[in-house]
Scaffold this active site. Structure first.
Site: not given
Ligand code: AMP
Length: 194
Positions: A13, A87, A126, A132, A143
């Site tokens: 994504k 989300r 990854r 990370r 996740r």
């Molecule tokens: P991502 O890079 O989009 O996978 O986001 C990494 C982490 O950031 C996620 O596992 C969540 O803990 C947090 N996160 C990112 N965007 C959101 C969102 N819109 N709502 C809640 N948590 C978020």
């Protein structure tokens, strides 16, 4: 255009959102990137968010919504691709209201899909490269379970006729083309083709 990219972790994504935004000259808003930057800077928001992110859990809606709305205010009338926001249904409703106040609305939501085994394999790859903190095997399992876009969230856009499913299994360029087709911009968007 104002777009949302949905998909489970590991589906590509973020990669696709960055490519499409770059190609079309739109802003790419990744709440995950923004939260990681806050965590690195050690801001108050970053410290609060980190305790959830490190466990693979979602950061509470109010924190993310405030951060997102501030960012939205910076990008003006430009098109955007949202990557990782909304989300939850609460976030989707906050997004609808924030856009309505600007006389805007989401045009399309692209839902990128792939089976779980493909996703786990990609995320483990990854994790090995990125280091990370939220790419440990335990966090990956959490996740995948908690971060698939909830059905109610997808239905919010599907029932408005705005959701398009795209298969995330092919190679990156093929997925990009499928997205471009779903947007109805096809080959016309290739650099140098206009
Ligand atoms: P991502 O890079 O989009 O996978 O986001 C990494 C982490 O950031 C996620 O596992 C969540 O803990 C947090 N996160 C990112 N965007 C959101 C969102 N819109 N709502 C809640 N948590 C978020």
């Amino acid at each position: 255009m104002y777009l949302i990219f949905f998909g489970p972790p590991g589906v590509g994504k973020g990669t696709q959102a960055a490519i499409v935004a770059e190609r079309m000259g739109w802003a790419h808003i990744s709440t995950g990137d923004m939260l990681r930057a806050h965590a690195r800077d050690g801001s108050e928001l970053g410290r609060k968010a980190r305790t959830f992110m490190d466990k693979g859990m979602l950061v509470p809606d109010d924190l993310v919504i405030d951060m997102f709305i501030a960012r939205l205010g910076e990008i003006g009338e430009r098109g955007f691709v949202l990557d990782g926001f909304p989300r939850t249904l609460v976030q989707a409703r906050a997004l609808d209201s924030a856009l309505a106040r600007r006389g805007q609305a989401i045009d399309l939501a692209i839902n990128i899909t792939a089976p779980d085994d493909v996703l786990v394999e990609r995320m483990m790859g990854r994790a090995a490269e990125s280091g990370r903190a939220d790419d440990t095997p335990e966090a990956i399992r959490v996740r995948l379970e908690v971060q698939k876009p909830p059905a109610g969230l997808l239905d919010h856009y599907r029932s408005a006729g705005k959701l398009r499913d795209v298969d995330g299994r092919p190679a990156v360029p093929q997925v990009t083309e499928a997205i471009m087709e779903a947007l109805g911009v096809g080959d016309a968007s290739r650099p140098g083709s206009r």
